[in-house]
Design an enzyme around this catalytic site. Structure first.
Site, PDB file in Angstrom:
ATOM      1  CD  GLU A  31      -3.114  -0.346   0.126  1.00 60.90           C
ATOM      2  OE1 GLU A  31      -3.125  -0.014  -1.091  1.00 60.90           O
ATOM      3  OE2 GLU A  31      -3.756  -1.300   0.570  1.00 60.90           O
ATOM      4  CG  HIS A  32      -0.042   4.882   0.575  1.00 61.40           C
ATOM      5  ND1 HIS A  32      -0.435   6.062  -0.002  1.00 61.40           N
ATOM      6  CD2 HIS A  32      -1.093   4.459   1.316  1.00 61.40           C
ATOM      7  CE1 HIS A  32      -1.666   6.362   0.393  1.00 61.40           C
ATOM      8  NE2 HIS A  32      -2.093   5.392   1.188  1.00 61.40           N
ATOM      9  N   GLY A 119     -12.786   2.107  -1.338  1.00 61.63           N
ATOM     10  CA  GLY A 119     -11.382   1.791  -1.589  1.00 61.63           C
ATOM     11  C   GLY A 119     -11.226   0.625  -2.538  1.00 61.63           C
ATOM     12  CD  GLU A 155      -8.228   8.542 -10.633  1.00 60.41           C
ATOM     13  OE1 GLU A 155      -8.388   9.480  -9.838  1.00 60.41           O
ATOM     14  OE2 GLU A 155      -8.995   7.577 -10.712  1.00 60.41           O
ATOM     15  CG  ASP A 167      -6.009   1.966  -7.662  1.00 66.00           C
ATOM     16  OD1 ASP A 167      -5.413   1.174  -6.913  1.00 66.00           O
ATOM     17  OD2 ASP A 167      -6.406   3.083  -7.295  1.00 66.00           O
ATOM     18  CE1 TYR A 217      -2.686   7.513  -2.914  1.00 65.91           C
ATOM     19  CE2 TYR A 217      -1.977   9.271  -4.379  1.00 65.91           C
ATOM     20  CZ  TYR A 217      -2.067   7.928  -4.081  1.00 65.91           C
ATOM     21  OH  TYR A 217      -1.524   6.997  -4.935  1.00 65.91           O
TER      22      TYR A 217
END
Ligand code: GLA
Length: 385
Positions: A31-32, A119, A155, A167, A217
């Protein structure tokens, strides 16, 4: 759901020329890490969106089932942000046009069962699904990698989230019963079988989305960039946090502000956990994988600081139930779902216990989903077969 989308299209516009299935995604671990050129292990899920699309010589008409607000007009007019769901579609068209891929006016109907704000990347599903549909319609023959990069640009430029590529890759490259091990530096990927004897994935939705999510974010991304800037003073060969390790961070500690140090340490550790998770999955070792999920959550909570009380509570509650191998928050953070690896015969017990505790604490019911890992975006029918 597919039937409803096709019917809605038929009622208003006739027969669609292309219908696309675009899945949401879960992320096992990593994640991240994507925007730090790291490793991620996401998968496409069987919660999906369908997009029915056709060309028209009339004005364009964009419709979403179950979401308020339709858009009508000339799709070639310049983009203005509305904050509405159709910004994703209009952003896609605008971006493609700037790259020389022109579309005419379009009828679009979108519908599905990916929970919004959970999410699970309904936004990547809609952008990737739409790019895929247009590619089918106009025969551009874009590669899936090109589509992922375009969807990410949508995005960045039109939505204002400086996201990585996890994603979009999960949505476009997903494979049934597999997770996708993606190296976000080289964009090399591999599929990892993700079936565990007696264990299943359970998502628990907090039902909250704190509105600092997008700002926080982008801030995290900036903090990581600052970390790299400082680390380069010690080792100019460092181009991203992917190149850093715990030793280098320790060496640089006195030069790095505490908050930035924590962010960097989390990323370095999470990359390591992804590799370990792949090994655990290959051994079908749910206990080890579960421990890695818990460690990932602790890092996201204490070092990266993207969790929230609702997520922490759900993870804690689930982890206290026998038969839960591990749990963690999933996605960008500040709300959405937790991901839980749960023994199949304990799923009902987990649901009852966690729901009761969550309700007592937050006065709301969590929502449960049991995703299975699915194939990526595909066309499911076209007018000419
Ligand atoms: C969001 C972004 C992804 C990724 C995750 C966190 O889902 O879109 O690119 O950074 O957050 O892992």
């Amino acid at each position: 759901m597919l039937g409803r989308v096709k019917q809605a299209f038929a009622d208003r516009f006739g027969t669609p020329q292309v219908v696309v299935r675009a899945p949401g995604r879960i992320n096992i671990i990593g994640e991240h890490t994507d925007y730090n050129e790291g490793l991620v292990l996401p998968a496409a899920a069987n919660q999906v969106l369908y997009l029915a699309v056709g060309k028209t010589t009339d004005a364009s008409h964009l419709v979403a089932l179950d979401i308020a607000g339709e858009w009508q007009g000339d799709i070639r007019q310049s983009f203005t942000t509305s904050g509405s769901w159709y910004d994703y579609l209009l952003g896609v068209v605008d971006l493609l046009r700037s790259g020389g891929y022109d579309t005419g006016n379009l009828h679009v109907v979108v519908g599905g069962n990916i929970p919004v704000g959970a999410g699970m990347s309904s936004s990547a599903a809609i952008t990737c699904g739409f790019i895929y549909a247009l590619d089918q319609l106009y025969g551009w023959q874009l590669s899936r990698q090109q589509m992922a990069l375009l969807a990410q640009q949508v995005e960045h430029r039109y939505i204002g989230v400086q996201c990585g590529l996890m994603d979009q890759y999960a949505v476009l490259f997903g494979k049934k019963d597999h997770a996708l091990l993606l190296d976000c530096r080289t964009l090399d990927y591999d599929w990892q079988p993700m079936l565990f004897k007696d264990y299943v994935w359970l998502l628990i939705n907090t039902g909250v989305k704190h509105n600092l999510a997008a700002t926080a974010y982008n801030q995290r991304r900036e903090e990581c960039r600052q970390g790299v800037y400082i680390l380069r003073k010690i080792d100019p060969g460092i181009n991203s946090l992917r190149d850093a390790d715990a030793g280098l961070l320790a060496q640089a500690r006195s030069m790095i502000p505490e908050q930035i140090y924590k962010r960097c340490l989390y990323v370095v550790e999470e990359n390591k956990r992804v590799r370990q998770a792949v090994q655990a999955a290959a051994r079908q070792d749910s206990a080890s994988l579960g421990r890695l999920l818990l460690a990932s959550h602790a890092g996201l909570r204490d070092l990266y600081e993207v969790s929230c009380p609702e997520l922490d509570f759900l993870v804690e509650q689930a982890a206290s139930v026998t038969g839960v191998a591990g749990a963690r928050m999933m996605g960008g953070g500040f709300g959405g779902c937790t991901l839980n690896l749960v023994r199949q015969d304990q799923v009902e017990k987990v649901k009852v216990q966690v729901a009761k505790a969550y309700y007592r604490q937050f006065d709301r019911q969590p929502v449960f989903y049991q995703p299975s890992l699915a194939d990526g975006v595909e066309a499911i029918s076209t007018a000419n077969g």
